[in-house]
Design a protein around this motif. Structure first.
Motif, PDB file in Angstrom:
ATOM      1  N   THR A  21      -2.010  23.684  11.714  1.00 43.70           N
ATOM      2  CA  THR A  21      -1.669  22.397  12.498  1.00 43.70           C
ATOM      3  C   THR A  21      -2.235  22.678  13.964  1.00 43.70           C
ATOM      4  OG1 THR A  21       0.302  23.601  13.064  1.00 43.70           O
ATOM      5  CG2 THR A  21       0.334  22.505  10.896  1.00 43.70           C
ATOM      6  N   LEU A  22      -2.182  21.629  14.746  1.00 47.39           N
ATOM      7  CA  LEU A  22      -2.563  21.634  16.101  1.00 47.39           C
ATOM      8  C   LEU A  22      -1.810  22.742  16.771  1.00 47.39           C
ATOM      9  CD1 LEU A  22      -3.043  17.704  16.804  1.00 47.39           C
ATOM     10  CD2 LEU A  22      -4.721  19.530  16.429  1.00 47.39           C
ATOM     11  N   ALA A  23      -0.556  22.800  16.320  1.00 47.17           N
ATOM     12  CA  ALA A  23       0.455  23.797  17.208  1.00 47.17           C
ATOM     13  C   ALA A  23      -0.046  25.030  16.718  1.00 47.17           C
ATOM     14  CB  ALA A  23       1.733  23.674  16.885  1.00 47.17           C
ATOM     15  N   GLU A  24      -0.725  25.452  15.751  1.00 47.49           N
ATOM     16  CA  GLU A  24      -1.086  26.676  15.082  1.00 47.49           C
ATOM     17  C   GLU A  24      -2.774  27.171  15.729  1.00 47.49           C
ATOM     18  OE1 GLU A  24       1.555  26.918  11.137  1.00 47.49           O
ATOM     19  OE2 GLU A  24      -0.462  26.157  10.893  1.00 47.49           O
ATOM     20  N   LEU A  25      -3.366  25.955  16.040  1.00 47.78           N
ATOM     21  CA  LEU A  25      -4.501  26.172  16.237  1.00 47.78           C
ATOM     22  C   LEU A  25      -5.139  27.119  17.379  1.00 47.78           C
ATOM     23  CD1 LEU A  25      -7.468  25.135  15.164  1.00 47.78           C
ATOM     24  CD2 LEU A  25      -7.295  23.237  16.829  1.00 47.78           C
ATOM     25  N   PRO A  26      -4.387  27.073  18.317  1.00 48.78           N
ATOM     26  CA  PRO A  26      -4.709  28.521  19.259  1.00 48.78           C
ATOM     27  C   PRO A  26      -4.580  29.835  18.929  1.00 48.78           C
ATOM     28  CG  PRO A  26      -3.527  26.677  20.488  1.00 48.78           C
ATOM     29  CD  PRO A  26      -3.462  26.313  18.994  1.00 48.78           C
ATOM     30  N   GLY A  27      -3.699  29.934  17.991  1.00 48.19           N
ATOM     31  CA  GLY A  27      -3.489  31.313  17.323  1.00 48.19           C
ATOM     32  C   GLY A  27      -4.766  31.559  16.245  1.00 48.19           C
ATOM     33  N   TRP A  28      -5.278  30.420  15.656  1.00 48.58           N
ATOM     34  CA  TRP A  28      -6.331  30.732  14.669  1.00 48.58           C
ATOM     35  C   TRP A  28      -7.497  30.949  15.544  1.00 48.58           C
ATOM     36  CZ3 TRP A  28     -10.934  28.245  13.963  1.00 48.58           C
ATOM     37  CH2 TRP A  28     -11.614  28.214  12.718  1.00 48.58           C
ATOM     38  N   ILE A  29      -7.574  30.370  16.633  1.00 48.64           N
ATOM     39  CA  ILE A  29      -8.808  30.438  17.539  1.00 48.64           C
ATOM     40  C   ILE A  29      -8.980  31.919  18.113  1.00 48.64           C
ATOM     41  CG2 ILE A  29      -9.948  29.800  19.728  1.00 48.64           C
ATOM     42  CD1 ILE A  29      -9.109  26.895  18.971  1.00 48.64           C
ATOM     43  N   ALA A  30      -7.703  32.426  18.279  1.00 49.88           N
ATOM     44  CA  ALA A  30      -7.515  33.869  18.843  1.00 49.88           C
ATOM     45  C   ALA A  30      -7.868  34.844  17.983  1.00 49.88           C
ATOM     46  CB  ALA A  30      -6.082  33.898  19.439  1.00 49.88           C
ATOM     47  N   GLY A  31      -7.559  34.681  16.691  1.00 52.37           N
ATOM     48  CA  GLY A  31      -7.684  35.366  15.635  1.00 52.37           C
ATOM     49  C   GLY A  31      -9.431  35.358  15.315  1.00 52.37           C
ATOM     50  N   ARG A  32     -10.018  34.105  15.471  1.00 50.06           N
ATOM     51  CA  ARG A  32     -11.424  34.217  15.095  1.00 50.06           C
ATOM     52  C   ARG A  32     -12.096  34.901  16.404  1.00 50.06           C
ATOM     53  NH1 ARG A  32     -13.744  30.907  11.034  1.00 50.06           N
ATOM     54  NH2 ARG A  32     -12.085  31.114   9.440  1.00 50.06           N
TER      55      ARG A  32
END
Length: 186
Positions: free
Chosen positions: A142-153
């Motif tokens: 989700t948009l709220a989870e996206l910064p965490g997804w980017i950090a993982g990448r």
């Protein structure tokens, strides 16, 4: 066996099965999961690969024939079946159910599908696939989870970013994971 996208890597470290179904709402996630399965298949000795795309008029006997045609040299084969509509039709449904009842360790099948609705996930053909093999459902963050997804990448690339930078990238890509992936690659 039904897996979430984040469980796939751990599963592939443990084992490789002769049937995988990958589907989801984001093409990048589906592509990456399929790539991971293809890489594991090569590692497991599946040196031959045959790609089939189900388009109108597709002959489902091709799939069954490819599964029964073994190489003269005994090579293991991966059949990469792509169903862009997510609907195999009556003939395809029968062929897929038949495949599930005759799994062979010499021929693995990887099926990629787009996002499926709840009716398709309850269909007889899809239920047969999930019971016989490994099904991987991929859901975009989700948009709220996206910064965490980017950090993982970024961590995969041995990089980090502060919270403000992660939020900035997330806002600029507006939920487009391919765009986020491209920004990370830059």
């Amino acid at each position: 066996m039904l897996l979430k996208g984040e469980q796939l890597a751990a599963h592939l470290e443990r084992e490789f099965r002769p049937l995988y179904v990958v589907w989801g709402d984001d093409p990048l996630l589906v592509l990456e999961a399929a790539d991971a399965i293809r890489a594991k298949s090569r590692q497991a000795g599946y040196s031959e690969r045959e790609v089939m795309t189900v388009l109108p008029g597709f002959d489902w006997n091709q799939l069954l024939a490819a599964g029964s045609n073994l190489s003269l040299f005994g090579d293991l084969k991966l059949i990469d079946l792509r169903i862009p509509t997510g609907k195999p039709g009556r003939e395809g449904s029968t062929a897929l159910q038949n495949w599930c009842s005759h799994l062979s360790p010499e021929t693995a099948l990887l099926i990629t599908l787009p996002e499926l609705d709840w009716k398709d996930e309850k269909a007889v053909w899809f239920t047969a696939l999930t019971q016989a093999g490994v099904a991987v459902k991929l859901t975009a963050p989700t948009l709220a989870e996206l910064p965490g997804w980017i950090a993982g990448r970024l961590r995969r690339h041995h990089q980090t970013a502060d919270t403000e930078s992660l939020q900035f990238i997330a806002e600029k890509v507006e939920g487009n994971l391919l765009a986020a992936h491209q920004e990370i690659e830059k």
